[in-house]
Design an enzyme around this catalytic site. Structure first.
Site, PDB file in Angstrom:
ATOM      1  N   LYS A 173      62.668  -3.394   5.348  1.00  0.00           N
ATOM      2  CA  LYS A 173      63.247  -2.917   6.245  1.00  0.00           C
ATOM      3  C   LYS A 173      62.013  -3.858   7.437  1.00  0.00           C
ATOM      4  O   LYS A 173      61.355  -3.442   7.997  1.00  0.00           O
ATOM      5  CB  LYS A 173      63.574  -1.638   7.341  1.00  0.00           C
ATOM      6  CG  LYS A 173      65.135  -2.758   7.947  1.00  0.00           C
ATOM      7  CD  LYS A 173      65.176  -2.989   8.926  1.00  0.00           C
ATOM      8  CE  LYS A 173      64.248  -2.296  10.309  1.00  0.00           C
ATOM      9  NZ  LYS A 173      63.977  -2.754  11.392  1.00  0.00           N
ATOM     10  N   GLU A 248      52.415   6.763   8.187  1.00  0.00           N
ATOM     11  CA  GLU A 248      51.177   5.952   8.850  1.00  0.00           C
ATOM     12  C   GLU A 248      51.523   5.626  10.888  1.00  0.00           C
ATOM     13  O   GLU A 248      52.358   4.988  10.631  1.00  0.00           O
ATOM     14  CB  GLU A 248      50.821   4.516   8.412  1.00  0.00           C
ATOM     15  CG  GLU A 248      50.789   4.872   7.139  1.00  0.00           C
ATOM     16  CD  GLU A 248      49.229   4.112   6.650  1.00  0.00           C
ATOM     17  OE1 GLU A 248      49.700   2.631   7.045  1.00  0.00           O
ATOM     18  OE2 GLU A 248      49.084   4.723   5.053  1.00  0.00           O
ATOM     19  N   CYS A 282      47.006  -0.193  14.860  1.00  0.00           N
ATOM     20  CA  CYS A 282      46.521   1.161  14.921  1.00  0.00           C
ATOM     21  C   CYS A 282      45.407   2.042  15.197  1.00  0.00           C
ATOM     22  O   CYS A 282      45.336   2.959  15.664  1.00  0.00           O
ATOM     23  CB  CYS A 282      47.373   1.542  13.701  1.00  0.00           C
ATOM     24  SG  CYS A 282      46.868   0.807  12.574  1.00  0.00           S
ATOM     25  N   GLU A 381      49.087   6.311  23.339  1.00  0.00           N
ATOM     26  CA  GLU A 381      48.935   4.927  22.826  1.00  0.00           C
ATOM     27  C   GLU A 381      49.407   3.519  23.819  1.00  0.00           C
ATOM     28  O   GLU A 381      50.737   3.712  24.173  1.00  0.00           O
ATOM     29  CB  GLU A 381      49.679   4.996  21.214  1.00  0.00           C
ATOM     30  CG  GLU A 381      49.554   3.982  20.965  1.00  0.00           C
ATOM     31  CD  GLU A 381      49.774   3.753  19.400  1.00  0.00           C
ATOM     32  OE1 GLU A 381      51.425   4.567  19.580  1.00  0.00           O
ATOM     33  OE2 GLU A 381      48.734   3.331  18.805  1.00  0.00           O
TER      34      GLU A 381
END
Ligand code: NAD
Length: 488
Positions: A173, A248, A282, A381
């Protein structure tokens, strides 16, 4: 252009007929209509994958046989590298030169896991001379793979390659903001001769298609890359069926610069680490911690370099920083710029749209100095081309600042003091540390984070662990004494 699902070897629209639109980040114009999957489409894809698992040849092939197909997939990717890079560049706003690098890495992912699966042994334990215990690694079943919009093709293949290598059929997906390059996977898999039903693709919105995949009882493993908040929702949902999870998640990685370091190289790494891949990375070094003795000059040089980072059209080979993926994300990043100013951080570079780029999601490389740990821009973030710089005086203070967020994905250390390196390597709360280096990845090494940055490790054998069960067989090679209950 329209994109459909790929289920059991056929391109199909959503059962409901629903679609969504994808935007081009450089213009924010719609250029793609995509099938929006729901629970029925996920059910069909899982059924096809499940059939490939229970009845098909793939899980029963030897590692060597599967590796042959994986190598053909790598070749099929390589033969399309320009097309993949062009699609990715248009779809995500990544600069074309960097998109090309990601396409090569995608091919490498398949070639690498072909090697892993052919060289992987199974453990054997001899118990004195009386028993032999050996481990059978079995593919766990249908793998549910959910990926984010940053470097989509590379991350999709980072999950697909080990899942397929381990013998698991998969349902992928992709992220709804960057669906285009995944649309090439069906023809790649067919060209490589992957058996029907082993690879399935369902596009759609996370809360609908993604959630249905996580909820499905016939999907025993979910490998997810994305935001920490989404990871938490997925864990809660997956608990109902006790699924294996590989997570993750987000990051806010520190790059620590001591005054004894090679400051020129540290500067190059700091600039590249946060402005490459549009800062949508990331492992971005989004917090730069600098020793006070060299702080002012480092800030000045960082600001100067940031102001010269070339922001421009993603398809221009000279562009270093392209367009952020989506107007919603752009607004979010711009909000953080406003928050940083309001919080009293010193804006020393960027902070606004370049005047020659009036449309699209463009932001100049942005540097905030004098950022303190209580500020939101230090803690949260941002996932864009924005870096926070903070001074420290002692090693202890550097460590405290490095560990002062909820994240723990990567860290970067610049020093020439060996003992300090080892001390900090033991105490920095991060899944991965690079010392006097930029983020160079070796696919054999464990990849993943601690704290809110993730759960579990991928990379090399660790990825194979995610998609296999270890089944232990205990075999007597001599008569072992058996206590004779009831025989007296
Ligand atoms: P996201 O969490 O919004 O979405 C990721 C994927 O999850 C998408 O495919 C989305 O459709 C799906 N999703 C959303 N809600 C869902 C739900 N309720 N159930 C199931 N699936 C759902 O993340 P994003 O914005 O696409 O990606 C950016 C994030 O990914 C950043 O936080 C970044 O740090 C992280 N990331 C981490 C790594 C890593 O290796 N640690 C790598 C790349 C990106």
């Amino acid at each position: 252009m329209n994109l459909e699902h790929y289920i059991g070897g056929a391109h199909v629209p959503s059962v409901s007929g629903a679609t969504f639109s994808a935007l081009e980040p450089a213009s924010n114009e719609t250029y793609l209509t995509v099938a929006a999957g729901g629970p029925e489409d996920i059910a069909a894809a899982v059924a096809a994958a499940r059939k490939a698992f229970t009845d098909g040849p793939w899980p029963r092939m030897t590692g060597e046989q599967r590796a042959t197909v994986l190598r053909r997939i790598a070749a099929a990717i390589e033969s399309r590298d320009d097309r993949i890079a062009a699609l990715e560049c248009r779809d995500t706003g990544l600069p074309i030169t960097q998109a090309r690098g990601q396409a090569h890495r995608a091919a490498h992912n398949f070639r690498f896991f072909a090697d892993v699966i052919t060289t992987l042994g199974e453990d054997v334990y001899r118990v004195a001379s009386a028993q032999l215990n050996y481990v059978l690694r079995k593919p766990v079943g249908v793998a549910g793979l959910i990926t984010p919009w940053n470097t989509p093709f590379m991350l999709e293949t980072w999950k697909l390659a080990p899942a397929l290598a381990a013998g698991c059929p998969a349902v992928l997906k992709p992220a709804e903001w960057s669906p285009a390059s995944a649309g090439l996977l069906p023809e790649i898999m067919e060209e490589a001769g992957l058996p029907t039903g082993v690879f399935n693709l369902v596009h759609g919105i996370g809360e609908e298609a993604g959630a249905a995949l996580v909820e499905h009882p016939d999907v025993p493993v979910i490998s997810f890359t994305g935001e920490t908040g989404t990871g938490q929702i997925i864990m809660r949902t997956a608990a109902a069926n006790l699924k294996t999870l590989s997570m993750e998640l987000g990051g806010k990685s520190p790059l620590i610069v001591f005054d004894d370091a090679d400051l020129d190289r540290a500067l190059d790494a700091a600039v590249f680490g946060v402005f490459s891949l549009n800062g949508e990375r990331c492992t971005a070094s989004s917090r730069v911690l600098v020793q006070d003795t060299v702080y002012e000059s480092f800030v000045e040089r960082l600001a100067e370099r940031a102001s010269r980072v070339r922001v421009g059209a993603p398809d221009d080979p000279a562009t270093e920083l392209g367009a952020l993926v989506h107007p919603e994300h752009y607004e979010r990043v711009m909000d953080y710029v406003r928050i940083g100013v309001e919080e009293g951080a010193r804006l020393v570079a960027g902070g606004s749209r370049p005047s020659d780029l009036p449309v699209g999601n463009f932001l100049s490389a942005t540097v905030f100095a004098d950022v303190t740990p209580n500020m939101r821009i230090f803690q949260e973030e941002i996932f864009g081309p924005v870096v926070c710089v903070t001074p420290f005086s002692t090693e202890g203070e550097a460590l405290e600042l490095a560990n002062a967020t909820r994240y723990g994905l990567a860290a970067y250390l610049w020093t020439n003091d060996l003992r300090r390196t080892h001390r900090l390597a033991r105490s920095v709360e991060a899944g991965m540390l690079w010392v006097n280096s930029q983020n160079v990845r070796d696919l054999r090494t464990p990849f993943g984070g601690v704290k809110a940055s993730g759960l579990g490790r991928e990379g090399g054998r660790h990825s194979i662990d995610v998609y296999t069960e270890s089944h232990i067989v205990h075999l007597a090679t001599e008569d072992m004494p058996i206590p004779r209950f009831g025989a007296a």
